[in-house]
Design an enzyme around this catalytic site. Structure first.
Site, mmCIF file in Angstrom:
data_model
loop_
_atom_site.group_PDB
_atom_site.id
_atom_site.type_symbol
_atom_site.label_atom_id
_atom_site.label_comp_id
_atom_site.label_asym_id
_atom_site.label_seq_id
_atom_site.Cartn_x
_atom_site.Cartn_y
_atom_site.Cartn_z
ATOM 1 N N THR A 80 0.948 -1.259 0.137
ATOM 2 C CA THR A 80 0.012 0.048 0.025
ATOM 3 C C THR A 80 0.919 1.270 -0.074
ATOM 4 O OG1 THR A 80 -0.081 0.136 2.385
ATOM 5 C CG2 THR A 80 -1.741 -1.129 1.486
ATOM 6 N N TYR A 90 0.859 11.672 14.452
ATOM 7 C CA TYR A 90 1.422 10.636 13.644
ATOM 8 C C TYR A 90 2.315 9.751 14.434
ATOM 9 C CZ TYR A 90 5.163 9.367 10.200
ATOM 10 O OH TYR A 90 6.027 8.445 9.677
HETATM 11 N N1 LIG Z 1 10.338 9.374 4.321
HETATM 12 C C1 LIG Z 1 10.741 9.387 5.875
HETATM 13 O O1 LIG Z 1 11.699 10.145 6.391
HETATM 14 C C2 LIG Z 1 9.935 8.393 6.574
HETATM 15 C C3 LIG Z 1 10.572 8.057 7.892
HETATM 16 C C4 LIG Z 1 9.681 7.250 8.612
HETATM 17 C C5 LIG Z 1 8.546 6.539 8.322
HETATM 18 N N2 LIG Z 1 8.090 6.771 6.940
HETATM 19 C C6 LIG Z 1 7.021 6.095 6.653
HETATM 20 O O2 LIG Z 1 7.374 5.433 5.421
HETATM 21 C C7 LIG Z 1 5.838 5.222 4.517
HETATM 22 C C8 LIG Z 1 6.366 5.697 3.352
HETATM 23 O O3 LIG Z 1 6.732 7.216 3.260
HETATM 24 P P1 LIG Z 1 7.483 7.874 1.997
HETATM 25 O O4 LIG Z 1 8.267 8.736 2.754
HETATM 26 O O5 LIG Z 1 7.568 6.930 1.051
HETATM 27 O O6 LIG Z 1 5.994 9.024 1.888
HETATM 28 P P2 LIG Z 1 5.559 9.480 0.119
HETATM 29 O O7 LIG Z 1 6.786 9.529 -0.495
HETATM 30 O O8 LIG Z 1 4.981 10.483 0.674
HETATM 31 O O9 LIG Z 1 4.661 8.539 -0.284
HETATM 32 C C9 LIG Z 1 3.606 7.793 0.460
HETATM 33 C C10 LIG Z 1 2.820 7.057 -0.345
HETATM 34 O O10 LIG Z 1 1.815 6.689 0.313
HETATM 35 C C11 LIG Z 1 0.416 6.966 -0.433
HETATM 36 N N3 LIG Z 1 -0.445 7.472 0.656
HETATM 37 C C12 LIG Z 1 -0.533 8.233 1.407
HETATM 38 N N4 LIG Z 1 -1.810 8.355 2.084
HETATM 39 C C13 LIG Z 1 -2.596 7.396 1.404
HETATM 40 C C14 LIG Z 1 -3.973 6.863 1.772
HETATM 41 N N5 LIG Z 1 -4.715 7.349 2.707
HETATM 42 N N6 LIG Z 1 -4.040 5.931 1.070
HETATM 43 C C15 LIG Z 1 -3.561 5.141 0.028
HETATM 44 N N7 LIG Z 1 -2.154 5.657 -0.222
HETATM 45 C C16 LIG Z 1 -1.763 6.654 0.397
HETATM 46 C C17 LIG Z 1 0.819 8.247 -1.336
HETATM 47 O O11 LIG Z 1 0.056 8.171 -2.504
HETATM 48 P P3 LIG Z 1 -0.805 9.512 -2.583
HETATM 49 O O12 LIG Z 1 0.045 10.680 -2.302
HETATM 50 O O13 LIG Z 1 -1.468 9.190 -3.902
HETATM 51 O O14 LIG Z 1 -1.754 9.279 -1.420
HETATM 52 C C18 LIG Z 1 2.349 7.415 -1.665
HETATM 53 O O15 LIG Z 1 2.147 6.707 -2.593
HETATM 54 C C19 LIG Z 1 4.895 5.918 5.505
HETATM 55 O O16 LIG Z 1 4.247 5.026 6.116
HETATM 56 C C20 LIG Z 1 5.714 6.913 6.420
HETATM 57 O O17 LIG Z 1 4.965 7.182 7.489
HETATM 58 C C21 LIG Z 1 8.760 7.657 6.005
#
Ligand SMILES: NC(=O)c1ccc[n+]([C@@H]2O[C@H](COP(=O)([O-])OP(=O)(O)OC[C@H]3O[C@@H](n4cnc5c(N)ncnc54)[C@H](OP(=O)(O)O)[C@@H]3O)[C@@H](O)[C@H]2O)c1
Length: 252
Positions: A12, A150
């Site tokens: 997802t 969060y």
């Molecule tokens: N990047 C970091 O530094 C970091 C650090 C710790 C944890 N994380 C975790 O890693 C995961 C991925 O983060 P990322 O940094 O890769 O974020 P990202 O680049 O913003 O990508 C997030 C992805 O999730 C999708 N998404 C968001 N809300 C959604 C919803 N309600 N239903 C379906 N899809 C949804 C987005 O698609 P849409 O935009 O189309 O909704 C996108 O495909 C998250 O769980 C985040 O909390 C990230």
């Protein structure tokens, strides 16, 4: 190079960032793939990058009926699942006293309710010898000013991993988490409603605090997800693997 051959994976939130990079790595390792996201343009781009054989679905993980439709689509295309990566997540900073009920519900729907019901609705499709991975965050073990909802949802996800690891193990389902620190995704900070200058300052602060003096890459998270998804982690149950370059280690 085919650590996932014969396996089917649903990720997802894989139209961008960590999810998209993980989807590419899983595909390279022979998995059949289904991915979700919400934004049509990002989904179309993901379809191009992941190929026609990947099932790309618009599905808001915060909405139960959309999770159910996505599971029906997965069932129709692949029948069963061997890997579920619950990765959709979003964060928006706001001071504790200013958070509205709407903002609370928005963050909690994607990060906690979505994770909970995605796993619940996927269970009937999960084969014996399957792996569920939740992407948590180091904010679930640190104080995270301005990210109260969060961080609490990520702590709830950590709790869910421990409970479901025990509740689902008799069905042959292993549940684990990968917990990223600051990861350099194209969207980092871009959805926070703050200026580029502030994003730069936040990034510099993270780099300063990181023992490795850099951000992690989505590939570094994806490789850990691959380990948890594959049979290489067959004796790993209920764990959370931190991928943060040492950022969350306590200092003395
Ligand atoms: N990047 C970091 O530094 C970091 C650090 C710790 C944890 N994380 C975790 O890693 C995961 C991925 O983060 P990322 O940094 O890769 O974020 P990202 O680049 O913003 O990508 C997030 C992805 O999730 C999708 N998404 C968001 N809300 C959604 C919803 N309600 N239903 C379906 N899809 C949804 C987005 O698609 P849409 O935009 O189309 O909704 C996108 O495909 C998250 O769980 C985040 O909390 C990230």
């Amino acid at each position: 190079m085919s650590r996932l051959s014969g396996k089917t994976a649903l990720i997802t939130g894989a139209s961008a960032g960590i999810g998209l990079v993980t989807a590419k790595l899983f595909r390279e390792h022979g998995a059949r793939l289904a991915v979700t996201g919400r934004t049509e343009t990002a989904l179309a781009q993901a379809q191009q990058e992941l190929g026609d054989e990947t099932l790309v679905m618009r599905s808001d993980t915060g909405k139960l009926e959309e999770i159910e439709v996505a599971m029906q689509q997965v069932k129709a295309r692949f029948g069963t699942l061997d890997i579920l990566m619950v990765n959709a997540g979003l964060s928006r900073p706001a001071p504790f006293e200013k958070i509205t009920e709407e903002q609370f519900d928005d963050i909690a729907a994607t990060n906690f309710k979505g994770a909970f019901f995605t796993i619940q609705k996927a269970v009937p499709l999960l084969s014996r010898n399957s792996s569920v991975i939740i992407t948590t965050s180091i904010s679930n073990q640190k104080g995270s000013p301005n990210f109260s909802v969060y961080a609490a949802c990520k702590a709830a996800q950590r709790s869910l991993v421990r409970t479901l690891a025990l509740e689902l193990i008799d069905r042959g389902i292993r549940v684990n988490a990968v917990s990223p620190g600051p990861i350099d995704t194209p969207n980092f900070g871009r959805r926070w409603g703050i200026s580029e200058e502030t994003i730069r300052a936040v990034r510099e602060d993270f780099v300063e605090k990181a023992p490795l003096k850099r951000f992690g890459t989505p590939e570094e998270v994806a490789k850990v997800a691959l380990f948890l998804a594959s049979d290489d982690s067959s004796y790993v149950v209920g764990s959370e693997i931190v991928v943060d370059g040492g950022t969350s280690l306590p200092l003395i």
